[in-house]
Scaffold this active site. Structure first.
Site, PDB file in Angstrom:
ATOM      1  N   LYS A 117      61.610  56.242  29.878  1.00 17.38           N
ATOM      2  CA  LYS A 117      60.746  57.119  29.594  1.00 17.38           C
ATOM      3  C   LYS A 117      60.529  57.635  28.105  1.00 17.38           C
ATOM      4  O   LYS A 117      61.451  58.329  27.846  1.00 17.38           O
ATOM      5  CB  LYS A 117      60.782  58.145  30.671  1.00 17.38           C
ATOM      6  CG  LYS A 117      59.742  59.493  30.348  1.00 17.38           C
ATOM      7  CD  LYS A 117      60.208  60.629  31.038  1.00 17.38           C
ATOM      8  CE  LYS A 117      59.635  61.954  30.857  1.00 17.38           C
ATOM      9  NZ  LYS A 117      60.262  62.887  31.686  1.00 17.38           N
ATOM     10  N   GLU A 160      55.767  61.707  41.440  1.00 18.94           N
ATOM     11  CA  GLU A 160      56.787  62.753  41.050  1.00 18.94           C
ATOM     12  C   GLU A 160      56.712  64.241  41.103  1.00 18.94           C
ATOM     13  O   GLU A 160      55.575  64.808  40.646  1.00 18.94           O
ATOM     14  CB  GLU A 160      56.991  62.112  39.342  1.00 18.94           C
ATOM     15  CG  GLU A 160      58.247  63.306  38.817  1.00 18.94           C
ATOM     16  CD  GLU A 160      58.121  63.348  37.160  1.00 18.94           C
ATOM     17  OE1 GLU A 160      58.677  64.107  36.504  1.00 18.94           O
ATOM     18  OE2 GLU A 160      57.594  61.981  36.762  1.00 18.94           O
TER      19      GLU A 160
END
Length: 209
Positions: free
Chosen positions: A131, A42
């Site tokens: 998350k 990411e």
């Protein structure tokens, strides 16, 4: 590649968060992570040139890893991410419009949540992966508690303060995966340093299985 394609190959569900990376170093750093066994990568949008970095990594390594963008807080950023070749979106918050647009663009989504209300809002918007951020502040006991009320198919990823020292604790609490930033990569780190840290993290994850 997409996230599920990578995970189907038995890769640990570990997302490397390359906050602050520069485009000219992105491919070397990503390659070091992939070789060490971390294949979900990411680039947060508050990095110098996130789309340039993602585009370069996808071109070089897109057949070996999944590349996504983080700190995606608007539909515009989601669209930029998809255009750069990103296959998954990570956000620090729960925004139904951002989740929906990311799904429309064919990306996997990993929205951030803190409370049960936010978790169920994210699930209602179409997310499956959630998350928990910041993970280390609430700790493993919180994860155990919240898993009791979430649907069985929901997958919690702990992000923030999770690393080699406590990955076993979080795995025991029932997290599906983790996201790791500063303990894997900080601006200025070279590829060899990142590779060594990634190898240690992968070993710790496997040892906690």
């Amino acid at each position: 590649m997409k996230v599920e394609e990578v995970l189907a190959e038995g890769v640990p569900p570990i997302v490397a968060i390359l906050r602050g990376i520069r485009t000219e170093e992105a491919v070397d750093i990503a390659a070091s992570l992939v070789e060490a066994g971390v294949r979900l990568i990411e680039v947060p949008f508050n990095s110098p040139d996130p789309c340039g970095s993602i585009r370069a990594m996808v071109k070089a390594l897109g057949d070996r890893a999944a590349f996504g963008g983080g700190t995606v807080t608007s539909t515009d950023l989601a669209e930029q991410l998809a255009a750069a070749g990103g296959t998954f979106m990570v956000s620090p918050n729960t925004d139904a419009a951002v989740i929906a647009r990311s799904l429309e663009l064919g990306m996997d989504v990993l929205p951030g949540f803190l409370t049960p209300t936010e978790a169920f809002a994210a699930l209602g918007a179409g997310a499956r992966d959630l998350k928990l951020f910041p993970g280390s502040v609430l700790g493993s006991s919180y994860i155990k508690a919240i898993r009791e009320v979430l649907p069985a198919e929901a997958r919690i990823w702990a992000v923030g303060g999770v690393g080699v020292a406590n990955v076993a604790e979080f795995r025991a609490a029932g997290v599906y995966g983790i996201g790791v930033g500063g303990s894997l990569y900080r601006p200025g780190d070279d590829a060899a340093t990142v590779a060594a840290r990634a190898a240690s993290l992968v070993a710790a994850w496997k040892a906690a299985s």
